[in-house]
Design a protein around this motif. Structure first.
Motif, short mmCIF file in Angstrom:
data_model
loop_
_atom_site.label_atom_id
_atom_site.label_comp_id
_atom_site.label_asym_id
_atom_site.label_seq_id
_atom_site.Cartn_x
_atom_site.Cartn_y
_atom_site.Cartn_z
N GLU A 430 9.76 -73.63 -36.40
CA GLU A 430 10.33 -74.93 -36.05
C GLU A 430 10.25 -75.91 -37.22
O GLU A 430 11.18 -76.69 -37.45
N ARG A 431 9.16 -75.86 -37.97
CA ARG A 431 8.96 -76.82 -39.07
C ARG A 431 10.09 -76.73 -40.10
O ARG A 431 10.47 -77.74 -40.70
N TYR A 432 10.63 -75.53 -40.32
CA TYR A 432 11.67 -75.35 -41.33
C TYR A 432 13.02 -75.05 -40.68
O TYR A 432 13.89 -74.43 -41.30
N GLY A 433 13.18 -75.50 -39.44
CA GLY A 433 14.47 -75.46 -38.79
C GLY A 433 15.03 -74.08 -38.53
O GLY A 433 16.25 -73.92 -38.44
N SER A 434 14.17 -73.07 -38.40
CA SER A 434 14.62 -71.69 -38.15
C SER A 434 15.62 -71.22 -39.19
O SER A 434 16.47 -70.38 -38.90
N ALA A 435 15.51 -71.76 -40.40
CA ALA A 435 16.45 -71.36 -41.46
C ALA A 435 16.07 -70.02 -42.07
O ALA A 435 16.95 -69.22 -42.42
N LYS A 436 14.76 -69.75 -42.19
CA LYS A 436 14.29 -68.56 -42.88
C LYS A 436 13.46 -67.70 -41.93
O LYS A 436 12.81 -68.20 -41.01
N MET A 437 13.46 -66.40 -42.18
CA MET A 437 12.58 -65.51 -41.42
C MET A 437 11.13 -65.79 -41.79
O MET A 437 10.82 -66.18 -42.91
N VAL A 438 10.22 -65.58 -40.82
CA VAL A 438 8.80 -65.89 -41.01
C VAL A 438 8.00 -64.60 -40.94
O VAL A 438 8.11 -63.84 -39.96
N ALA A 439 7.19 -64.36 -41.95
CA ALA A 439 6.42 -63.11 -42.06
C ALA A 439 4.93 -63.40 -42.14
O ALA A 439 4.52 -64.49 -42.54
N MET A 440 4.12 -62.41 -41.76
CA MET A 440 2.67 -62.47 -41.95
C MET A 440 2.39 -61.79 -43.30
O MET A 440 2.09 -60.60 -43.36
N ALA A 441 2.50 -62.57 -44.37
CA ALA A 441 2.51 -62.00 -45.72
C ALA A 441 1.18 -61.40 -46.12
O ALA A 441 1.13 -60.50 -46.94
N GLU A 442 0.08 -61.93 -45.60
CA GLU A 442 -1.25 -61.35 -45.76
C GLU A 442 -1.96 -61.49 -44.41
O GLU A 442 -1.70 -62.42 -43.66
N ASN A 443 -2.86 -60.57 -44.12
CA ASN A 443 -3.63 -60.69 -42.89
C ASN A 443 -4.93 -59.92 -42.99
O ASN A 443 -5.05 -58.97 -43.76
N ASP A 444 -5.90 -60.38 -42.20
CA ASP A 444 -7.09 -59.55 -41.97
C ASP A 444 -6.77 -58.64 -40.78
O ASP A 444 -6.43 -57.49 -40.96
N SER A 445 -6.83 -59.16 -39.56
CA SER A 445 -6.38 -58.36 -38.41
C SER A 445 -4.87 -58.53 -38.24
O SER A 445 -4.34 -59.61 -38.51
N PHE A 446 -4.20 -57.47 -37.83
CA PHE A 446 -2.75 -57.57 -37.61
C PHE A 446 -2.43 -57.81 -36.14
O PHE A 446 -1.31 -57.62 -35.71
N SER A 447 -3.42 -58.28 -35.35
CA SER A 447 -3.28 -58.47 -33.92
C SER A 447 -3.15 -57.10 -33.24
O SER A 447 -3.50 -56.06 -33.82
N THR A 448 -2.65 -57.09 -32.03
CA THR A 448 -2.41 -55.84 -31.31
C THR A 448 -0.98 -55.82 -30.85
O THR A 448 -0.32 -56.87 -30.75
N VAL A 449 -0.48 -54.66 -30.54
CA VAL A 449 0.90 -54.54 -30.06
C VAL A 449 1.09 -55.37 -28.80
O VAL A 449 2.07 -56.12 -28.67
N ASP A 450 0.15 -55.25 -27.87
CA ASP A 450 0.29 -55.96 -26.60
C ASP A 450 0.33 -57.47 -26.81
O ASP A 450 1.15 -58.18 -26.22
N ASN A 451 -0.57 -57.98 -27.66
CA ASN A 451 -0.60 -59.42 -27.89
C ASN A 451 0.69 -59.91 -28.55
O ASN A 451 1.24 -60.96 -28.18
N LEU A 452 1.18 -59.18 -29.53
CA LEU A 452 2.41 -59.58 -30.21
C LEU A 452 3.59 -59.62 -29.26
O LEU A 452 4.41 -60.55 -29.28
N ILE A 453 3.68 -58.61 -28.41
CA ILE A 453 4.81 -58.53 -27.48
C ILE A 453 4.67 -59.55 -26.36
O ILE A 453 5.61 -60.28 -26.03
N ASN A 454 3.49 -59.62 -25.76
CA ASN A 454 3.28 -60.56 -24.65
C ASN A 454 3.49 -62.00 -25.09
O ASN A 454 4.06 -62.81 -24.36
N ASP A 455 3.02 -62.33 -26.29
CA ASP A 455 3.11 -63.71 -26.78
C ASP A 455 4.44 -63.98 -27.48
O ASP A 455 4.70 -65.11 -27.89
N LYS A 456 5.26 -62.94 -27.62
CA LYS A 456 6.55 -63.05 -28.32
C LYS A 456 6.38 -63.65 -29.71
O LYS A 456 7.16 -64.51 -30.14
N ALA A 457 5.34 -63.20 -30.38
CA ALA A 457 5.09 -63.63 -31.76
C ALA A 457 5.89 -62.72 -32.69
O ALA A 457 5.46 -61.62 -33.03
N GLY A 458 7.04 -63.17 -33.10
CA GLY A 458 8.02 -62.30 -33.76
C GLY A 458 7.90 -62.22 -35.26
O GLY A 458 8.91 -62.29 -35.96
N TRP A 459 6.69 -62.08 -35.78
CA TRP A 459 6.51 -61.96 -37.23
C TRP A 459 7.42 -60.87 -37.80
O TRP A 459 7.51 -59.78 -37.24
#
Length: 854
Positions: A430-459
């Motif tokens: 939202e901050r950048y007006g949905s102009a660019k795709m948003v990635a998790m460029a670095e991470n410690d944990s990558f979350s879980t499949v269930d959490n990503l899907i349930n929360d619709k976190a579309g990294w």
């Protein structure tokens, strides 16, 4: 794509669910709107002893923790709206839900309570414990309101790479990533650095042995290789070639570039020990501003690093290999203007943005690196947007997630945290007006499949950092960050794209990618020229009917570069006949076309229904002497009338209106000469150039003069002219050679600025202003022949050999002052030497192929 198993119960249903329109989320959640909790209400709130209780709420000064217990009827995703304000400035605090960090609570500065929202937070049915821990402190809290989340569509409106000359393979990779954005996540893994605790393949062997899969993205780093102080070839380029060419993978690279701790005592070109360098903000006196300011040590050092880097990128480009390039990352650090932990961010956001733009300009325009997908790191602080270089310099926005380490107590406390960080994902989107795709460029944990899907976190992708050699930094394999089961579930899920699932034609495909424009989904397709047939489309527009004499309609089209585009303004005339005013033109190199239609041609008694129709869009093929159809998009329609009102309607090619804004202009505007005093250096102006940046109307034709007292005492003009780009910006350069040595001031004058009306064949005056200027160049007494190291008046391969010898051992192979002027101390010279150097390397490679045994 081979079939994968879903290791967790229900994952198949969840995987399908994420593809649903997010607007349906509200109907699946319990009605929670209006759930309000007062911070001073002791029945729901507890707090540490250093929190001050006031009549309207709670006051967190320099420390403290506030805990609130809230209730929702149904588990789901909710927005947490804190009514709060920062005392003495904007603040940020740690925020956790049910013991798990969900990111940062950003609090707006003020003297009265305002809503500070954290969106898309997962709450469980029944009680939930929300904890605010002091990070910056000095904040006042009134109440918390909990509302159901209504998630926006996941997409990006701008997936065309910002480099107009980018190689096709890079744009095709971008198209592929856009095609899976929001429905899948691409897996990634960072490799270890040179001289790390294990070899480069350790993490990849671990994943292969544990999951049977390999990541689609491999992360590299050019920091050690390109460091002028101690760097040596660590084989990064060879590994990238192997990963992309032989394994069909995707390459990304960061750039931990070290600088001397004491740049003042450092001799440019000398080698020092690694321990005498750093990339931190506090361990060196290296100035980011000086890094792009010619004539400084930092400038020479940084340009050397860029030159070495460009040589490697050029080699990759020759083989058609694109790189997701992520330099100067995490610049904002802990937030605000002073929170950076890297040297490139320590002088604040304004300097940082100029350094980013300079880096982009040198690599792209000077050194010709056209294989880069530029990824910029953001945070989700209130101040993060201040650091954004701009859409024209960024292709992807990345976020570096390290959520398993809690620093709220002042020291690191490790806690397993597999939150999807959906609130951060949507906050950045939202901050950048949905102009660019948003990635998790670095991470410690990558979350879980269930959490990503349930929360619709579309990294778009994740890229887990390497195992650093101890439990607190073994980010891939230590269960504090990623358990073995979570890793197996992720890599073996249908939701996660692994190496073997990338398309075989990844770098030669014609992918249909979905983009969004202000909430409206549009399909953008790279067409098959043998099959695509342009279908006309129309867009209804409102035209002011009271006195359209003297009014104009300006339409802006986005399509294929250099495309011929045409159509008509269609309406019903006073006789009841459907008629039209034709318009046409050719798009510029960026695919932009602006046409102005004189509404005075329209009968004032005509029907009020108007349509802008686009009838064709094609590119002429000289080889076949035929036109190939390409799609285009109607971007905006602007009416300018005698009343001075301009209505801009942003549209999509399916005809749906998305944004309307109204501004006031002077319809009778006549451009008057604008004068800007500029300071010039003392002494000789020979070889010096003044560069100035203008801002005005899109595609405007502008011109003027550099004006000064000439040698004969007469007022002298050196004329300049050109066109502004599609954003209304342009940089112009004028030689100072004709300015007398005694003159230390001049004027940049703008004499005209207008936009051509193709229909009426007239120029319409538009305002324009100068926003900045700089003077650069040698101004040396010696004649400079850039690249001429042996001083024979020519630039050839022997010059390259002399420069390479000098760079390897300055004492054994010295260059005199004139040769150094030619080859070492200006940006222009360095560019030419680099280009010649690269040709020399190509010549050597070709000889090695001819004589492999020699």
């Amino acid at each position: 794509m081979k079939v994968k198993s879903l290791r967790r119960a229900g994952s198949a249903i969840l995987a399908a669910a994420i593809a649903l329109n997010c607007s349906a989320v509200g109907s699946m959640l319990a009605a929670a709107a209006g759930n309000k909790y007062e911070f001073e209400d002791s029945s729901c709130t507890s707090y540490s002893s250093d929190i001050i209780v006031e009549s309207t709420g709670l006051y967190m000064e320099g420390s403290g923790t506030i805990t609130m217990t809230v209730n929702v009827e149904t588990a789901g995703t909710y927005d947490l709206i804190f009514y709060a304000y920062g005392v003495g400035g904007s603040k940020q605090q740690g925020l956790s839900v049910n013991g798990t960090s969900v990111g940062t609570l950003n609090i707006t500065a003020g003297t009265d309570y305002v809503p500070c929202e954290v969106s898309a937070v997962k709450l469980q049915a029944g009680e939930n414990v929300i904890e605010i821990t002091k990070s910056w402190g000095w904040s006042k809290f009134d109440c918390l309101v909990i509302e159901e989340t209504v998630l926006p569509d996941i997409g990006a409106s701008d997936i065309t790479l910002c480099d107009p000359d980018v190689i096709p393979e890079a744009q095709k990779l971008m198209n592929y990533m856009a095609s899976v954005y929001g429905t899948n996540i691409i897996s990634g893994q960072q490799e270890i650095y040179q001289y790390g605790p294990h070899d480069y393949e350790y993490e990849f062997n671990y994943l292969q042995d544990l999951t049977g899969e390999m990541p689609a993205i491999r992360g590299f780093d050019y920091g050690n290789f390109t460091c002028p102080a101690f760097g040596a070839d660590d084989g990064s380029t060879d590994r990238i070639i192997d990963w992309v060419k032989n394994k069909n993978g995707i390459a990304t690279s960061s750039w931990h570039i070290n600088v001397p701790n004491d740049i003042d005592s450092y001799t440019i070109g000398s080698r020092i020990d690694w321990s005498q360098t750093s990339y931190s903000a506090k361990d060196n006196n290296f100035s980011p501003k000086n890094a792009y300011t010619e004539g400084t040590k930092e400038y020479e050092y940084y340009l050397q690093a860029l030159e070495t880097l460009a040589t490697e990128f050029n080699e990759l480009e020759e083989q058609g290999i694109p790189v997701i390039w992520r330099p100067l990352h995490e610049a904002e650090g802990g937030g605000g203007e002073t929170g950076s932990w890297f040297w490139w961010g320590k002088e604040g956001s304004t300097v940082y943005k100029e350094l980013w733009k300079y880096t982009y300009d040198v690599l792209t325009n000077d050194f010709g690196c056209h294989n880069l997908i530029w990824e910029w790191n953001s945070y989700n602080f209130e101040t993060s947007g201040n650091w954004y270089p701009g859409d024209e310099y960024v292709d992807i926005i990345g976020y570096d997630k390290y959520s398993c380490t809690d620093w709220s107590t002042g020291s690191a406390v490790l806690t397993h945290n597999d939150s999807s960080f959906a609130s951060t994902f949507y906050g950045i989107m939202e901050r950048y007006g949905s102009a660019k795709m948003v990635a998790m460029a670095e991470n410690d944990s990558f979350s879980t499949v269930d959490n990503l899907i349930n929360d619709k976190a579309g990294w778009l992708y994740f890229c887990t950092w390497y195992d650093g050699g101890s439990a607190d930094i073994n980010f891939l394999s230590d269960p504090m960050f990623n358990t073995k089961q979570d890793t197996i579930d992720m890599y073996q899920s249908e939701y996660c794209i692994t190496l073997d699932e990338l398309p075989a034609d990844l770098y030669s495909n014609e992918i249909t990618a979905t983009t969004i424009t202000t909430g409206t989904t549009t399909t953008v397709t790279t067409p098959d020229p043998d099959k695509y047939v342009f279908e006309q489309f129309t867009q209804a527009v409102d035209v002011t009917k009271d006195g359209i004499e003297g009014e104009t309609l300006t339409i802006t089209i986005k399509g294929e570069p250099t495309a011929s585009i045409g159509g008509g303004l269609c309406y019903t005339d006073s006789t009841g006949e459907w008629t039209y005013i034709e318009w046409s033109g050719n798009a510029d190199k960026d695919g932009n076309l602006v046409c102005v239609i004189d509404l005075g041609q329209v009968d004032a008694s005509a029907d009020s229904t108007f349509e802008v129709a686009v009838w064709w869009s094609n590119v002429w093929d000289n080889a076949t002497e035929s036109a190939t159809d390409f799609p285009c998009e109607l971007v905006s329609v602007v009416e300018s009338g005698s009343e001075g009102t301009t209505t801009t309607t942003t549209t999509t090619s399916d005809g749906e209106t998305t944004t309307t804004t109204t501004t006031t202009v002077d319809p009778d505007f006549v451009f008057e000469v604008v004068k800007y005093p500029v300071e010039l250096p003392e002494g000789s102006k020979e070889g010096k150039i003044i560069s100035f940046e203008l801002e005005g109307s899109a595609n405007a034709s502008v011109g003027g003069g550099l004006c000064f007292n000439g040698a004969d005492g007469e007022w002298t003009n050196v004329e300049w002219s050109g066109n502004l780009d599609a954003d209304g910006k342009g940089t112009f350069e004028v030689s100072l050679t004709d300015v007398p040595d005694s003159e230390v001031s001049a004027e940049v004058q703008i004499w005209w600025s207008n936009v051509w009306d193709a229909v009426n064949e007239v120029g319409i005056d538009k305002p324009c202003e100068m926003v900045s200027y700089e003077v650069f160049g040698q101004g040396a007494e010696l004649e400079i022949i850039y690249g001429d190291a042996d001083l024979d008046g020519e630039v050839k391969m022997s010059d390259v050999i002399k420069v390479m010898c000098y760079a390897s051992n300055k004492q054994a192979y010295p260059l005199d002052e004139e040769a150094l002027n030619n080859c070492m101390f200006t940006r222009e010279a360095t560019v030419l030497i680099h280009q010649t150097h690269f040709q020399f390397r190509r010549r050597l490679l070709s000889l090695l192929k001819l004589f492999p045994n020699q």
